[in-house]
Design a protein around this motif. Sequence first.
Motif, PDB file in Angstrom:
ATOM      1  N   ALA A   1      84.308  35.637  11.018  1.00 25.44           N
ATOM      2  CA  ALA A   1      84.415  36.244   9.686  1.00 25.44           C
ATOM      3  C   ALA A   1      83.586  37.529   9.599  1.00 25.44           C
ATOM      4  O   ALA A   1      84.027  38.514   9.001  1.00 25.44           O
ATOM      5  N   GLU A   2      82.396  37.529  10.185  1.00 30.18           N
ATOM      6  CA  GLU A   2      81.569  38.751  10.183  1.00 30.18           C
ATOM      7  C   GLU A   2      82.235  39.846  11.007  1.00 30.18           C
ATOM      8  O   GLU A   2      82.220  41.012  10.619  1.00 30.18           O
ATOM      9  N   ALA A   3      82.819  39.475  12.133  1.00 29.48           N
ATOM     10  CA  ALA A   3      83.507  40.459  12.971  1.00 29.48           C
ATOM     11  C   ALA A   3      84.717  41.034  12.244  1.00 29.48           C
ATOM     12  O   ALA A   3      84.962  42.245  12.289  1.00 29.48           O
ATOM     13  N   ASP A   4      85.470  40.186  11.557  1.00 26.47           N
ATOM     14  CA  ASP A   4      86.631  40.646  10.783  1.00 26.47           C
ATOM     15  C   ASP A   4      86.205  41.662   9.728  1.00 26.47           C
ATOM     16  O   ASP A   4      86.811  42.736   9.595  1.00 26.47           O
ATOM     17  N   LYS A   5      85.174  41.312   8.982  1.00 26.00           N
ATOM     18  CA  LYS A   5      84.676  42.168   7.899  1.00 26.00           C
ATOM     19  C   LYS A   5      84.199  43.517   8.436  1.00 26.00           C
ATOM     20  O   LYS A   5      84.531  44.570   7.893  1.00 26.00           O
ATOM     21  N   LEU A   6      83.440  43.479   9.508  1.00 25.99           N
ATOM     22  CA  LEU A   6      82.885  44.702  10.079  1.00 25.99           C
ATOM     23  C   LEU A   6      83.981  45.600  10.656  1.00 25.99           C
ATOM     24  O   LEU A   6      83.976  46.813  10.437  1.00 25.99           O
ATOM     25  N   ALA A   7      84.930  45.023  11.359  1.00 28.14           N
ATOM     26  CA  ALA A   7      86.026  45.808  11.945  1.00 28.14           C
ATOM     27  C   ALA A   7      86.840  46.493  10.848  1.00 28.14           C
ATOM     28  O   ALA A   7      87.159  47.685  10.954  1.00 28.14           O
TER      29      ALA A   7
ATOM     30  N   MET B   1      76.723  40.390  12.175  1.00 27.07           N
ATOM     31  CA  MET B   1      76.784  41.317  13.296  1.00 27.07           C
ATOM     32  C   MET B   1      76.141  42.632  12.881  1.00 27.07           C
ATOM     33  O   MET B   1      76.214  43.016  11.718  1.00 27.07           O
ATOM     34  N   ARG B   2      75.566  43.279  13.834  1.00 30.37           N
ATOM     35  CA  ARG B   2      74.976  44.599  13.604  1.00 30.37           C
ATOM     36  C   ARG B   2      75.740  45.626  14.414  1.00 30.37           C
ATOM     37  O   ARG B   2      76.127  45.366  15.549  1.00 30.37           O
ATOM     38  N   ALA B   3      75.913  46.792  13.814  1.00 32.02           N
ATOM     39  CA  ALA B   3      76.623  47.858  14.506  1.00 32.02           C
ATOM     40  C   ALA B   3      75.942  49.183  14.220  1.00 32.02           C
ATOM     41  O   ALA B   3      75.473  49.435  13.113  1.00 32.02           O
ATOM     42  N   LEU B   4      75.903  50.021  15.223  1.00 32.54           N
ATOM     43  CA  LEU B   4      75.480  51.403  15.082  1.00 32.54           C
ATOM     44  C   LEU B   4      76.704  52.234  15.420  1.00 32.54           C
ATOM     45  O   LEU B   4      77.227  52.149  16.536  1.00 32.54           O
ATOM     46  N   ILE B   5      77.180  52.987  14.432  1.00 27.71           N
ATOM     47  CA  ILE B   5      78.413  53.754  14.579  1.00 27.71           C
ATOM     48  C   ILE B   5      78.046  55.221  14.710  1.00 27.71           C
ATOM     49  O   ILE B   5      77.315  55.752  13.875  1.00 27.71           O
ATOM     50  N   GLN B   6      78.559  55.866  15.738  1.00 28.73           N
ATOM     51  CA  GLN B   6      78.317  57.290  15.937  1.00 28.73           C
ATOM     52  C   GLN B   6      79.666  58.004  15.994  1.00 28.73           C
ATOM     53  O   GLN B   6      80.541  57.622  16.783  1.00 28.73           O
ATOM     54  N   ARG B   7      79.813  59.002  15.136  1.00 34.36           N
ATOM     55  CA  ARG B   7      81.024  59.824  15.184  1.00 34.36           C
ATOM     56  C   ARG B   7      80.900  60.712  16.408  1.00 34.36           C
ATOM     57  O   ARG B   7      79.893  61.394  16.587  1.00 34.36           O
TER      58      ARG B   7
ATOM     59  N   ILE C   1      77.441  47.355  19.311  1.00 39.43           N
ATOM     60  CA  ILE C   1      77.602  46.136  18.515  1.00 39.43           C
ATOM     61  C   ILE C   1      76.764  44.991  19.075  1.00 39.43           C
ATOM     62  O   ILE C   1      76.627  44.856  20.293  1.00 39.43           O
ATOM     63  N   CYS C   2      76.201  44.189  18.158  1.00 35.96           N
ATOM     64  CA  CYS C   2      75.391  43.037  18.538  1.00 35.96           C
ATOM     65  C   CYS C   2      75.738  41.857  17.647  1.00 35.96           C
ATOM     66  O   CYS C   2      75.667  41.962  16.424  1.00 35.96           O
TER      67      CYS C   2
END
Length: 147
Positions: free
Chosen positions: A40-46, A1-7, A31-32
């Motif tokens: 498993a990827e979602a668990d890790k990323l979260a 999964m790819r994520a762009l996180i913005q504070r 999120i994509c």
Amino acid sequence: MRALIQRVSEARVDISGATVGEIGHGVLILICAMQGDTEAEADKLAAKIAKLRIFKDDDGKMNRSLLDIKGSALVVSQFTLSADTKRGNRPGFSYAAKPDEGERLYEYFAGQMQAQGVPVATGRFGADMQVHLVNDGPVTIWMDSAD
């Protein structure tokens, strides 16, 4: 999964002029789900995002997590994070998960953020959304579960 996180100090998602998700201080997560991604990827990323120390402590250093500050997350699906721009001028999106799998993993990821103890608001998968945010810092972090 790819994520762009913005504070963010605040963020919201509108659809057809109506607000469907809104947060105050916290993070906007675009999120994509990519082809081959699993829960498993979602668990890790979260877990990583909930504990990512990108908020200032009393000394002004980025030393606090979303959990530490009791912040919220606005989770918005964005398949364009899968863009392949290697050839030509029109991006390709063939690396994104198929829509039904992408939606399932998007919803699962939002649930996993909640399971981490983070209050979550969401957009609507596949909708034409207008995302409004005040980027705090600015702080923007790119994450990929494959890395």
